[in-house]
Each structure stands twice: as C-alpha cells, then as structure tokens.
Design an enzyme around this catalytic site. Structure first.
Site, PDB file in Angstrom:
ATOM      1  N   ASP A   1       0.843  -1.191   0.000  1.00 19.40           N
ATOM      2  CA  ASP A   1       0.000   0.000   0.000  1.00 19.40           C
ATOM      3  C   ASP A   1       0.883   1.248   0.000  1.00 19.40           C
ATOM      4  OD1 ASP A   1      -2.290   1.883   0.874  1.00 19.40           O
ATOM      5  OD2 ASP A   1      -3.274  -0.071   0.794  1.00 19.40           O
TER       6      ASP A   1
ATOM      7  N   HIS B   1      -3.679   6.133   3.335  1.00 16.95           N
ATOM      8  CA  HIS B   1      -4.414   4.945   2.886  1.00 16.95           C
ATOM      9  C   HIS B   1      -3.883   3.676   3.543  1.00 16.95           C
ATOM     10  CE1 HIS B   1      -5.766   1.960  -0.211  1.00 16.95           C
ATOM     11  NE2 HIS B   1      -6.814   2.758  -0.294  1.00 16.95           N
TER      12      HIS B   1
ATOM     13  N   SER C   1     -11.170  -0.659  -0.990  1.00 13.99           N
ATOM     14  CA  SER C   1      -9.910  -0.674  -0.234  1.00 13.99           C
ATOM     15  C   SER C   1     -10.133  -1.016   1.224  1.00 13.99           C
ATOM     16  CB  SER C   1      -9.233   0.704  -0.307  1.00 13.99           C
ATOM     17  OG  SER C   1      -8.519   0.874  -1.483  1.00 13.99           O
TER      18      SER C   1
END
Length: 578
Positions: free
Chosen positions: A184, A224, A515
């Site tokens: 990620d 994220h 996600s």
C-alpha cells in the site's frame, strides 16, 4: 475509485474585507484572496506520482526474456536502459528506457520474448461513498469499547472473544504467528495502534527499509496504508489522539495479534507502477507472509502478472484484493486474477455499496462504507456542525483544513456557479451546498469566491447517509464537512441562522471504498491461518467462500459473490475439513 490527481493551476479569488461587501453583492465575487487547487511542483512528482512518460523522456516497461532471463539485466543496461527490478518468479525485469532507440535495440535481441507497458495502478478508496449515521457505524459494546460494527459484522470477535468482555481470550486465534503483508502507501510507523504490529518493511519506491507514508518536506501521503493496516491489526489498548467516537483505548483490528509486513508501493498521491507491486509480492514471500492485502488496482492482466500471482499461491500465500470502485460489472485487476481473492464493499445495511464493482470473479463482500480506522497522527479530523443546537451527523473532508468557523448559514444550491449563494456577503458565511451536480473542489471554489468561510455538503441521494469526500492536497481551501440528507432537510429550515463548524484533530478517520473491505477479509484469513498454521491458501479460500453469509439472490451471484465473509463460520468450516 479514488483519484489522487489534482486540478491544474486556478488563479481564483475569494473573500476580501468588509468594505468590499457592496461589490460582492453586485457581482457575488469577493476580491483579494486565492482559492482553489495548485498544480504539483516537479520535485513532488519525482517523489511519487509515476507517469506513463517520465520527465527525462523514458518510459517504464517490463521486459520478458526467454531462457529464464539469463543476461537480462546486463543487456538492458548495455543499451542504456535503467533496470528498476529483477523478478525471481517470472523471467522478466522492470526498466526505464527511451521509447524508441533503446526499445528498438532490445526488440532485436532473440532472447527478448516481449516488452510490456509497466501499467499505472491506484489506491481503491472511493472519493464519494454514502455512509451510515454515527450510531449505526459504531457499536457501543463491552469495556474496553474497541470493537467497531465492521469487526462484529465479520464475526472476528466471535473467534477470539468467547466470553464477550471485548478483549481477546488467552489461547484463542488472534492472528498471532501469522504475517500479513500490506502492499500500500506505507504507514505512520509511530502510530500507537500499529507500531507494535510491524515486524518487517520495505519501501519499494525509495529503495530503503523504512516504509513510511511521510516524505520529508513534502509531508504526509494519503494515509491509505495506515487506514488499511488498522482494519487488519490495530492493537488492543493502544488508543491514539482525539476521537469522540471511541474511548481512549482506541479500536481493535480483525486480527489484533497478526504481524504486519509493510511494503510501500503507492506514492504520496496514491499511484504506482505494477512492477513495484509485483516486486512487493515477491518481497512478501521472502518475509514469510501467509496473507497479502492489496487495496489497489486499475490495470489488466499480463503474462508477467499472471505468473507472479500464480507463484505467490504456490509459495503458500493467499492474495486478497479490492474489486474496484467503478460501480460496474467487471472486477478490477489484480482482483480478477485467477489466483487472487476479489472483495467488494457493503454498506451498514449489507447492501452492495453504490461504488463497488461486481461481476464475474467477485468472491466475497465486507464492510466498506464509512469505515473508522487508524490514520496518520493528527491528520484525521472529527467534525461537529451546530445550528441553533441542532447537530446533524457530519464527516470532515479528507485532507481539508482542520479549523473552526462560524457564520450565517447561506443556501448555495449545487455550488455550480458564481452566483449560486443567495444572500452571500464578503464578510463571510457558512455555505450549504447540495453535493453531486459538480465536482467537490469546483463547488468549493465557487462558494469561496462568493465569501464562504466554511462549507457544509449535503447528501442528495434518497438512501441517506454521509458522503466521504476528499479535497485536493494542495491549495487554498476553507474547512468543509458532509452531512446526511436528513440533516440537510433540517438545515434547509434554518437558513439564515448562525452555524458553527468545529473540528478536532485525531489519529483516526472514516474512509470508504473496496480498499476498506479488502483488509477485513485479509484479517479473517489471518485468523484462520493462526488457528491452523499448516492450512494451504486453497483450504483457507474454500473455508471463506463456503461459509460466507449469502446476500442478494440465493447462491453465488455477480453482485455479492459468495456473500459477507464470516470469521467464526469459516473457522468452523476449516476445522471440519479433512
């Protein structure tokens, strides 16, 4: 799908001093302050933001060689190319090379099988997603209160909290002994919920062993990876700063004992090249990971990608990936790879999220709307909107200013023009905008030019909920929040009243997207491997699919796959397998 790119340079003006009110009343445009996004400087793009054609005229490609890649790296360098990765599980190298001369020379080499484009992939967090109200998004349970609604929905606590006290029971599977590789954007490595969980890490972009989502003078990235990692393995009793939705102990991951391997491949704006992801998958195998969590995508299958993911399965890893946020009946890649488990997103009512991609190959569903999880320290925000004592549920916009503002509540319609705010004044007001007709940043620029000092976006969809929106990362903006449709109905009756928008910094935030659904499945898989270390990826996959809670039409369907992942039932299924 969440797009991390920015608008071009906007030379726009906004509110000026009170003595400009007459001019503002006539033209609805206030002078003297810049509003809007700025294009990214070259130096920032070099840190990340990979481009198809880079600034030195080179292109990123993957060169496949016959005879297992013998001489591959030397041959590429011989013609002037720059090798960026050499793969072990497929006869290929990734390289930067000029599009014409160097590529032509390699194409003449009889050992070269093919030259593929090194595709650009992206994070899969949705830019706009309907979210449930606060009371349905969180569960007020046992003490300590660290069990979110999403964690309960996938039955994680039913695996490791049999006595119902809200804490993992001794001897129960918690993911302990299992390494989950999160490919990620990197991590806030000092986040109190995660710092004890990380056992190994690699930054594939910067080529070092510090996979941080922070880059010196350029500041924080998207957050994220920190959000995804918290869903998987946030530690019990390690709460961070400032969240009215949680007690000081914070929250807990699906597999609170799992060990995290962090592979940073996404740049500061959520983009990468597939060669970095493939190299990260091989790194995960080197580190002994049993589960790989991929909340990214956007490409298509190639011979190289197919071979890397097939090798990952053969090496004993279960790869889990996001189905995509395009709201289409076509699962994104790499989730659509035959050796990858594709995960779609559900809202709080077990409905497929309006952004979640389905289609052939969709395997499982998990919570993916308004998910509360960890975020880089102090970069998250919790908001309160107050108009004459009325406080509708709200969410602050990601990456926006964290400030408190007050003023008269003014109806700005859809924010689609420079005269949309009826009764605006350059002395400042709070804009109420109905979201959905024009892009968020476009609406904000319009109302800021008319004098808005904060913006409240209302959800216009009949299903209600709060939109999770984001703002461009650079530029001049005012604080902004989103509220439910029901809240907007109430505020419509209070136009002209004094409104307050307040925010507090936090180490957590809400995000939506496939996600966010993906790490729920990754965490559940870690629980199964923790209980049965000798299980194969195929056995764990079978247990997950066959035990899922059926949604939609009876049996498998392309909107919900096999259904909502269920940790306790999957564990029971795995236990009964020969």
């Amino acid at each position: 799908m969440k797009r991390w790119g920015l608008m071009g340079l906007l030379a726009l003006v906004a509110c000026g001093p009170d003595d400009a009110s007459d001019k503002g009343a006539q033209s609805r445009v206030c002078p003297n302050v810049i509003a809007g996004a700025l294009s990214e400087p070259v130096s920032t793009r070099q840190v990340g933001a990979p481009l198809q054609m880079e600034e030195d005229g080179r292109q990123r490609v993957i060169i496949r060689y016959r005879n297992m890649g013998v001489r591959a790296q030397g041959r590429v360098e011989q013609v002037g190319g720059q090798v960026t990765a050499t793969f072990r599980t497929t006869p290929a190298v990734a390289a930067r090379m000029s599009l014409q001369e160097q590529r032509a020379l390699l194409a003449e080499d009889p050992l070269v099988e093919s030259i593929e484009l090194d595709q650009t992939w992206h994070a899969l967090a949705a830019a706009t997603a309907p979210a449930p109200t606060l009371l349905t998004a969180l569960t007020r349970g046992a003490n300590p209160n660290e069990l979110t609604a999403g964690l309960r929905k996938v039955q994680a606590n039913e695996v490791w909290d049999l006595d119902g006290d809200g804490l993992p029971d001794p001897g129960r599977p918690t993911g302990a002994g299992v390494r989950v590789c999160v490919i990620d954007s990197g991590l806030d490595l000092e986040h109190p919920e995660l710092m004890d969980a990380v056992v190994a890490g690699r930054d594939l972009l910067d080529d070092d062993d510090t996979p941080s989502d922070f880059s010196g003078s350029h500041g924080w990235g998207t957050g994220h990876g920190t959000h995804v990692a918290g869903i998987i393995a946030a530690r019990p009793g390690h709460g961070g700063q400032g969240t009215p939705a949680l007690q000081p102990t914070g929250l807990m991951g699906v597999a609170p004992g799992a060990e995290l391997v962090i592979a940073r491949v996404l740049d500061l704006y959520g983009s990468t090249h597939m060669s970095f992801v493939l190299a990260a998958v091989e790194y995960c195998a080197e580190q002994g990971a049993k589960v790989v969590s991929l909340s990214l995508g956007g490409g298509v299958a190639t011979k190289t990608t197919l071979e890397v993911f097939e090798a990952a399965r053969a090496q004993g890893m279960l790869v889990v990936a996001a189905s995509g946020n395009y709201a289409v009946q076509a699962v994104d890649y790499p989730a659509s790879d035959p050796n990858v488990l594709a995960v779609g997103a559900l809202d709080a009512y077990d409905r497929r999220a309006n952004f979640s991609s389905g289609g052939r190959g969709l395997a499982l569903m998990a919570p993916g709307v308004d998910v509360l999880s960890t975020f880089p320290r102090g970069q998250g925000a919790f908001s309160t909107v107050d108009v004459q004592g009325t406080q509708p549920t709200s969410r602050s916009l990601l990456y926006g200013p964290i400030e408190n503002r007050w003023g008269k509540l003014v109806d700005c319609g859809f924010g689609d023009s420079l005269d949309s705010c009826k009764g605006s004044t350059c002395s400042g007001f709070i804009a109420y905008v109905r979201h959905g007709k024009v892009p968020t940043d476009f609406a904000m620029v319009n109302v800021m030019k008319q004098g808005a000092r904060a913006v409240i976006f209302g959800n216009a969809r009949p299903e209600g909920g709060v939109d999770i929106l984001s703002m461009p990362r650079r530029g001049q903006w005012v604080p902004a929040v989103t509220i439910t449709q029901a809240g907007g109905t109430v505020l419509n009756r209070m136009l002209g009243e004094l409104a307050r928008v307040s925010m507090v910094r936090a180490d957590y935030t809400y995000m939506s997207g496939t996600s966010m659904a993906t790490p729920y499945v990754s965490g559940v898989a870690a629980l199964l491997f923790s209980a049965y270390p000798a299980a194969t990826p195929d056995q764990v996959k079978h247990a997950l699919l066959s035990s899922a809670k059926d949604l939609g039409p009876a049996g498998y369907d392309e909107d919900y796959g096999h259904g909502l992942v269920q940790a306790r039932l999957a564990l029971e299924t795995l236990a009964a397998m020969p």
